[in-house]
Design a protein around this motif. Structure first.
Motif, PDB file in Angstrom:
ATOM      1  N   SER A  40       0.785  -1.429  -0.108  1.00 21.83           N
ATOM      2  CA  SER A  40      -0.222  -0.151   0.117  1.00 21.83           C
ATOM      3  C   SER A  40       0.993   1.195   0.097  1.00 21.83           C
ATOM      4  O   SER A  40       0.388   2.322  -0.299  1.00 21.83           O
ATOM      5  N   PRO A  44       2.162   3.067  -4.749  1.00 25.25           N
ATOM      6  CA  PRO A  44       2.071   4.752  -5.058  1.00 25.25           C
ATOM      7  C   PRO A  44       3.475   5.240  -5.299  1.00 25.25           C
ATOM      8  O   PRO A  44       3.680   6.164  -6.092  1.00 25.25           O
ATOM      9  N   ASN A 255      -2.862   6.946   3.640  1.00 25.51           N
ATOM     10  CA  ASN A 255      -3.140   6.419   2.469  1.00 25.51           C
ATOM     11  C   ASN A 255      -4.678   5.826   2.249  1.00 25.51           C
ATOM     12  O   ASN A 255      -5.366   5.662   3.208  1.00 25.51           O
ATOM     13  N   THR A 307      -6.680   8.948  -4.553  1.00 27.63           N
ATOM     14  CA  THR A 307      -5.598   8.058  -4.674  1.00 27.63           C
ATOM     15  C   THR A 307      -4.338   8.789  -3.789  1.00 27.63           C
ATOM     16  O   THR A 307      -3.075   8.256  -3.792  1.00 27.63           O
ATOM     17  N   ASN A 309      -1.852  10.470  -2.142  1.00 28.96           N
ATOM     18  CA  ASN A 309      -1.047   9.824  -0.652  1.00 28.96           C
ATOM     19  C   ASN A 309       0.514  10.284  -0.100  1.00 28.96           C
ATOM     20  O   ASN A 309       0.990  10.827  -1.259  1.00 28.96           O
TER      21      ASN A 309
END
Length: 393
Positions: A40, A44, A255, A307, A309
């Motif tokens: 996770s 990104p 996130n 999305t 983060n």
């Protein structure tokens, strides 16, 4: 270890123009966790490198443009595999720098390899021990806020809310233990009692026993030092036991995965973060606002609304730091083919030349005694309300 992607690769094609086929190349290694428990965070990071590979993948050189090629590997959320990946990038790909790693355990595990081979590294992980003591971490820099900085703002917030007794729940690894050390120091300074100290494994699926023991010490709040999915497990256990105390989390949950996994159980969570999660609410005078909004528009335009983060931002900051440092190294007359010499001068340029660099995480000012380069301007307190990020009350 499998290579997942090669970014900004040099095109050498039959019939290609000489300016393309003969373009000089500088390689930068990237090790991030695209799979495994830290994915996770790592996904990104990978996504951001893909987004900015072209824009940040070319620098001016003395004989024309030089291509910066990002050669990346999945660390698979395993410190041992991260070390293997870094060694391969250094020995086989002859990279001039490495961006590694996603987590603190992996970032700590790879230090000896980087120091021994004299390769500059920009870590994407939190623990302050990644860069301290600086005289033993000469080749290591980092972009995320340290656990020390984030716990400083957490404990200030606790004091403002009148919280003086806290139960600690943290991972039983370098990330969790590093956070606990800093919490113990700052709690003592600020008159906060640590009512309980409980740890759990990253792969734990139930920590109800630890939560129950901690509640027996009558805390006023919980502080969870973990990342998803473990952070969600601990918080869900707290709420499933009917406990309504305030829950603080580390910046490791900043996130969308944390929100998606947590649902209603994470509503009311308080955590420290960079400014990216509430960028639109910043005053126009904020030095970072323009950069933050530009990154959000680009990232969410590719990967979807919500999305954004902090972890992708850490990766972009590493690229923003390396690009001008590589340019300055080339201006010193160091040729990319001289890999060892280039690494040495590049390290010095990162340390001496990174001044007032406006990034996604904060504003960076590296020095020979500070390889974080951030101050309290890089942190804000966030609260989850109705599944969204808002400024903490």
């Amino acid at each position: 270890m499998r290579r997942l992607w090669v970014i900004g690769a040099l095109l050498v094609l039959v019939g290609a123009p000489p300016s393309v086929a003969q373009q000089s190349v500088i390689k930068v290694g990237v090790v991030v966790d695209v799979t495994g428990g830290a994915s996770s965070l790592g996904v990104p990071e990978r996504n951001t490198v893909l987004l900015y590979q072209d824009e940040l993948g070319e620098v001016p050189g003395p004989n024309g443009p030089v291509r910066v090629q990002y050669v990346a590997t999945d660390g698979e959320s395993d410190p041992t595999k991260a070390v293997i990946a870094a060694k391969r990038l250094i020995d086989e790909d002859r990279v001039v720098a490495v961006v590694c790693c996603t987590t603190s355990p992996a970032s700590l595990a790879v230090i000896q390899t980087l120091q021994t081979n004299r390769v500059p590294n920009v870590s994407l992980a939190a623990a302050v021990t990644i860069i301290e003591p600086v005289d033993q971490r000469r080749w290591i820099f980092k972009t995320p806020q340290t656990d020390r900085l984030m716990i400083d703002v957490i404990t200030d917030h606790m004091r403002r809310r009148g919280i003086r007794s806290v139960a600690w729940l943290g991972f039983d690894d370098a990330f969790g233990q590093g956070g606990l050390v800093e919490f113990e120091k700052l709690a003592a300074q600020k008159g906060i009692d640590i009512a309980a100290k409980e740890s759990f494994a990253r792969a734990s699926t139930d920590v109800s026993t630890q939560v129950t023991r901690a509640m027996g010490r009558n805390p006023q709040a919980f502080l969870i030092w973990a990342i998803p999915p473990g952070a969600n497990v601990a918080q869900r256990n707290i709420r499933d036991l009917g406990i309504t105390l305030p829950v603080y989390q580390s910046h490791g949950v900043a996130n969308k995965t944390f929100l998606d996994l947590g649902g209603a159980s994470v509503d009311g969570t308080i955590l420290p973060s960079g400014k990216i999660l509430i960028a639109e609410l910043l005053p126009d005078t904020d030095t970072q606002k323009s950069a933050l909004l530009g990154y959000i528009e680009r990232y969410e335009g590719r990967y979807g609304k919500g999305t954004r983060n902090t972890f992708g931002g850490h990766a972009l900051d590493a690229m923003l730091i390396l690009k001008p440092a590589i340019e300055r190294t080339l201006r010193q007359g160091i040729r990319p083919e001289n890999t060892g010499g280039f690494r040495t001068v590049l390290r010095d340029q990162i340390e001496r030349g990174t001044k007032e660099l406006v990034g996604i995480t904060g504003i960076f000012n590296y020095t020979p005694t500070d390889h974080l380069g951030l101050d309290l301007r890089a942190a804000v307190m966030i609260e989850v309300r109705n599944g969204t990020w808002t400024p903490a009350r």
